[in-house]
Scaffold this motif. Structure first.
Motif, PDB file in Angstrom:
ATOM      1  N   THR A 148      27.999  82.697  37.828  1.00 25.11           N
ATOM      2  CA  THR A 148      27.925  84.136  38.120  1.00 25.11           C
ATOM      3  C   THR A 148      27.298  84.424  39.480  1.00 25.11           C
ATOM      4  O   THR A 148      27.380  85.553  39.976  1.00 25.11           O
ATOM      5  CB  THR A 148      27.096  84.855  37.042  1.00 25.11           C
ATOM      6  OG1 THR A 148      25.858  84.138  36.872  1.00 25.11           O
ATOM      7  CG2 THR A 148      27.838  84.928  35.723  1.00 25.11           C
ATOM      8  N   LEU A 152      26.197  79.354  44.605  1.00 24.30           N
ATOM      9  CA  LEU A 152      27.159  78.275  44.844  1.00 24.30           C
ATOM     10  C   LEU A 152      28.165  78.174  43.695  1.00 24.30           C
ATOM     11  O   LEU A 152      29.350  77.952  43.927  1.00 24.30           O
ATOM     12  CB  LEU A 152      26.412  76.946  45.031  1.00 24.30           C
ATOM     13  CG  LEU A 152      25.299  76.968  46.094  1.00 24.30           C
ATOM     14  CD1 LEU A 152      24.659  75.598  46.245  1.00 24.30           C
ATOM     15  CD2 LEU A 152      25.855  77.451  47.441  1.00 24.30           C
ATOM     16  N   GLN A 168      23.873  85.410  33.557  1.00 29.46           N
ATOM     17  CA  GLN A 168      23.310  86.649  33.003  1.00 29.46           C
ATOM     18  C   GLN A 168      24.093  87.881  33.435  1.00 29.46           C
ATOM     19  O   GLN A 168      24.267  88.821  32.667  1.00 29.46           O
ATOM     20  CB  GLN A 168      21.858  86.799  33.457  1.00 29.46           C
ATOM     21  CG  GLN A 168      20.967  85.665  32.951  1.00 29.46           C
ATOM     22  CD  GLN A 168      19.549  85.805  33.439  1.00 29.46           C
ATOM     23  OE1 GLN A 168      18.674  86.210  32.688  1.00 29.46           O
ATOM     24  NE2 GLN A 168      19.303  85.487  34.704  1.00 29.46           N
ATOM     25  N   THR A 169      24.537  87.899  34.700  1.00 26.14           N
ATOM     26  CA  THR A 169      25.157  89.103  35.262  1.00 26.14           C
ATOM     27  C   THR A 169      26.536  88.764  35.811  1.00 26.14           C
ATOM     28  O   THR A 169      26.647  87.945  36.739  1.00 26.14           O
ATOM     29  CB  THR A 169      24.295  89.631  36.433  1.00 26.14           C
ATOM     30  OG1 THR A 169      22.947  89.707  36.001  1.00 26.14           O
ATOM     31  CG2 THR A 169      24.767  91.003  36.880  1.00 26.14           C
ATOM     32  N   LEU A 172      19.829  81.458  29.896  1.00 24.67           N
ATOM     33  CA  LEU A 172      19.631  80.014  29.732  1.00 24.67           C
ATOM     34  C   LEU A 172      18.201  79.565  29.990  1.00 24.67           C
ATOM     35  O   LEU A 172      17.928  78.380  30.112  1.00 24.67           O
ATOM     36  CB  LEU A 172      20.637  79.249  30.595  1.00 24.67           C
ATOM     37  CG  LEU A 172      22.079  79.418  30.091  1.00 24.67           C
ATOM     38  CD1 LEU A 172      23.082  78.882  31.096  1.00 24.67           C
ATOM     39  CD2 LEU A 172      22.275  78.744  28.737  1.00 24.67           C
ATOM     40  N   ILE A 200      21.291  76.095  51.358  1.00 30.42           N
ATOM     41  CA  ILE A 200      22.319  77.112  51.613  1.00 30.42           C
ATOM     42  C   ILE A 200      21.756  78.482  51.225  1.00 30.42           C
ATOM     43  O   ILE A 200      21.007  78.605  50.247  1.00 30.42           O
ATOM     44  CB  ILE A 200      23.595  76.799  50.789  1.00 30.42           C
ATOM     45  CG1 ILE A 200      24.191  75.442  51.240  1.00 30.42           C
ATOM     46  CG2 ILE A 200      24.636  77.911  50.948  1.00 30.42           C
ATOM     47  CD1 ILE A 200      25.380  74.979  50.448  1.00 30.42           C
ATOM     48  N   THR A 204      21.302  81.526  49.377  1.00 28.52           N
ATOM     49  CA  THR A 204      21.673  82.089  48.066  1.00 28.52           C
ATOM     50  C   THR A 204      20.451  82.845  47.536  1.00 28.52           C
ATOM     51  O   THR A 204      19.539  83.160  48.287  1.00 28.52           O
ATOM     52  CB  THR A 204      22.039  80.975  47.038  1.00 28.52           C
ATOM     53  OG1 THR A 204      20.872  80.178  46.793  1.00 28.52           O
ATOM     54  CG2 THR A 204      23.195  80.107  47.502  1.00 28.52           C
TER      55      THR A 204
END
Ligand SMILES: NC(=O)c1ccc[n+]([C@@H]2O[C@H](COP(=O)([O-])OP(=O)(O)OC[C@H]3O[C@@H](n4cnc5c(N)ncnc54)[C@H](OP(=O)(O)O)[C@@H]3O)[C@@H](O)[C@H]2O)c1
Length: 296
Positions: free
Chosen positions: A30, A33, A53-54, A70, A205, A207
């Motif tokens: 979701t 990466l 979750q989203t 999770l 990266i 995120t």
């Protein structure tokens, strides 16, 4: 990081991939990466279930959503049972956070980074692995599971206090999740012959991963990610590099292999001996059991 010169694979342009009929689950698909990889796989015709979750990709053809928190082992167990493991060709695990400056604990009594970034994956892998491949009678390659983390950098983990109750510092806790994920690849490759398991190290990266550590929306977080964005490839560029690796037939017979941000094969961290891996996983299983979830 040391390179594995005995393993190479034939690179193709991701735009040339024809993935019609390929069934994929991206746990952590979701955001970040996992989301970039999911979108690329779906754009090439794969059917992708993203777990998180989203949901941010409603209406994107080929992407379905399974909602789960999770941080809870009970939820990881539910997701494992809900996923159609028997028919899946590819599973990618990218769920993760970074440990917070002060210790956070889930409703099940587990340190939150350990729960989300590592133990939920242990529960998932043990829940789906025995069923992988059972209903893929015409497949030419075994089903494969890619576990994303930071393998190959020499982290072996610290035993005895995996729940960080005796002492807590964010970085060592996060490094235990790094080590745990690498050991999960090594252990699963030995444990399950019906599927192949691989590790992914994406490098740094831009995120959302550091938000729990630096503070969501803070100047510090935004500046750090801005700098990373200037210096490193985007999530989408990484997905372009790694997606052909996820589906290449050249990995058959190489279960346990790990790959760097460019998809080059790397060697596992020195020090991950069999007895250490066994002990770390036994401690991990014991911690999961505190949430009344048994993994075997
Ligand atoms: N980006 C980097 O610089 C970097 C560096 C090294 C390793 N990695 C590894 O790469 C992987 C992916 O990280 P990323 O950078 O893509 O991070 P990210 O942008 O923060 O994405 C993390 C994913 O995990 C999901 N997630 C987080 N908490 C969850 C929860 N409680 N329940 C269910 N899903 C949850 C998020 O879903 P929601 O948004 O729906 O909650 C999202 O899909 C991780 O394994 C990370 O350790 C990343």
């Amino acid at each position: 990081m040391k390179y594995n010169k005995n393993l190479s694979w034939r690179r193709v342009d991701s735009a040339s991939l024809d993935l019609k009929g390929t069934k994929v689950a991206v746990v952590g698909g979701t955001g970040g990466l996992g989301r970039a990889i999911s979108r690329l796989l779906a754009s090439r015709g794969a059917s992708v279930t993203v777990v998180g979750q989203t949901f941010r990709d409603s209406g994107v053809p080929g992407i379905e959503f399974l909602q789960a928190d999770l941080s809870l082992m009970s939820e990881a167990q539910r997701v494992a049972a809900a996923l159609p493991a028997e028919t899946l060709d590819l599973v990618v695990l990218t769920t993760g956070i970074f440990a917070a400056p002060t210790r956070q604990e889930t409703a099940e009594g587990i340190e939150r980074d350990m729960a989300v970034s590592y133990l939920s994956r242990l529960v998932l892998v043990r829940g789906i692995a025995p069923r992988l491949g059972r209903q893929r009678p015409t497949a030419r390659t075994k089903p494969r599971v890619f576990i994303m983390g930071y393998p190959g950098i020499g982290q072996t983990g610290t035993l005895d206090d995996l729940n960080a109750e005796k002492s807590y510092r964010a970085m060592p806790v996060h490094m235990n999740t790094v080590a745990g994920n690498e050991m999960l690849v090594i252990d699963s490759a030995k444990r399950y012959e019906n599927a192949n398991f691989f590790g992914l190290n994406p490098g740094v990266i831009k995120t959302n991963i550091r938000s729990n550590f630096l503070g969501e929306g803070t100047l510090r977080f935004r500046f750090t990610e801005w700098m990373i964005g200037l210096l490193a490839p985007s999530a989408e560029a990484y997905a372009e590099t790694v997606t052909p690796l996820l589906v290449t037939p050249d990995l058959e017979g190489h279960s346990g292999a790990m790959f760097d941000k460019k998809g080059l094969a790397i060697l596992p961290s020195a020090g991950l001996r069999d007895d250490h891996v066994r002990a770390f996983l036994a401690d991990s299983e014991a911690l999961v059991a505190r949430a009344n979830v048994r993994v075997s």
